[in-house]
Design an enzyme around this catalytic site. Structure first.
Site, PDB file in Angstrom:
ATOM      1  N   SER A   2       0.842  -1.183   0.000  1.00  0.00           N
ATOM      2  CA  SER A   2       0.000   0.000   0.000  1.00  0.00           C
ATOM      3  C   SER A   2       0.887   1.245   0.000  1.00  0.00           C
ATOM      4  O   SER A   2       1.701   1.408  -0.899  1.00  0.00           O
ATOM      5  CB  SER A   2      -0.988  -0.046   1.172  1.00  0.00           C
ATOM      6  OG  SER A   2      -1.981   0.937   1.040  1.00  0.00           O
ATOM      7  N   ALA A   3       0.767   2.099   0.995  1.00  0.00           N
ATOM      8  CA  ALA A   3       1.606   3.300   1.043  1.00  0.00           C
ATOM      9  C   ALA A   3       3.098   2.936   1.069  1.00  0.00           C
ATOM     10  O   ALA A   3       3.922   3.632   0.495  1.00  0.00           O
ATOM     11  CB  ALA A   3       1.247   4.146   2.257  1.00  0.00           C
TER      12      ALA A   3
END
Length: 170
Positions: free
Chosen positions: A59-60
């Site tokens: 994700s991030a």
């Protein structure tokens, strides 16, 4: 064997310097990069990975592994010092990629948004990663692993599909 979150260390830079592996999970990419800069960890992490310390992120954490975080899907809740990221993978990464338009949605598809990014940033390359798919990077080579193909976006070129198991030079 021991996993410790960076926020538990009084000296985060030292923690990175001594880490045997670095893992960055999800959350808001703007906030993540803000704090990586605030604690002066961007260059520290980059140097450790260049020295051979394994890095994995989702994700991030995958988004900031790229050259910038400019292809994040997140809301800009806080402004980082720069959009420049770790540059472990020297291209843009778009995690959580969903192809096409959802029924009843009249806005832009993810493909359209990424192509708009390339109009403003024509020299960039974007790798779009659907859920359950990742890039395994070893030296100057990447391999698509996981459950589905990834997409490669370049300015004014057809979108390239890269199958699971494919290796390519970076």
């Amino acid at each position: 064997k021991n996993i410790a979150s960076i926020h538990k260390f009084s000296d985060p830079k030292r923690a990175v310097a001594e880490a045997k592996a670095i893992c960055i999970g999800g959350g808001n990419t703007f906030a993540l990069l803000y704090y990586l800069y605030k604690f002066d960890l961007v260059e520290a992490i980059r140097q450790r990975v260049e020295a051979g310390v394994p890095y994995f992120g989702w994700s991030a954490g995958a988004n900031v592994a790229g050259s910038t975080m400019m292809t994040t899907n997140d809301m800009p809740i806080i402004m980082p010092k720069s959009f420049d990221s770790l540059n472990i993978f020297p291209y843009q990464i778009n995690p959580h990629f969903i192809s096409g338009k959802l029924a009843g949605h009249n806005g832009e598809s993810r493909e359209e948004r990424l192509e708009e990014f390339l109009i403003a940033n024509p020299k960039e390359t974007i790798y779009a990663l659907p859920e359950g798919t990742a890039l395994l990077i070893a030296g100057s080579e990447a391999e698509v692993i996981g459950y589905s193909e990834i997409l490669k976006f370049e300015y004014q070129k057809e979108i390239e599909k890269i199958e699971v198991g494919t290796k390519f030079k970076i």
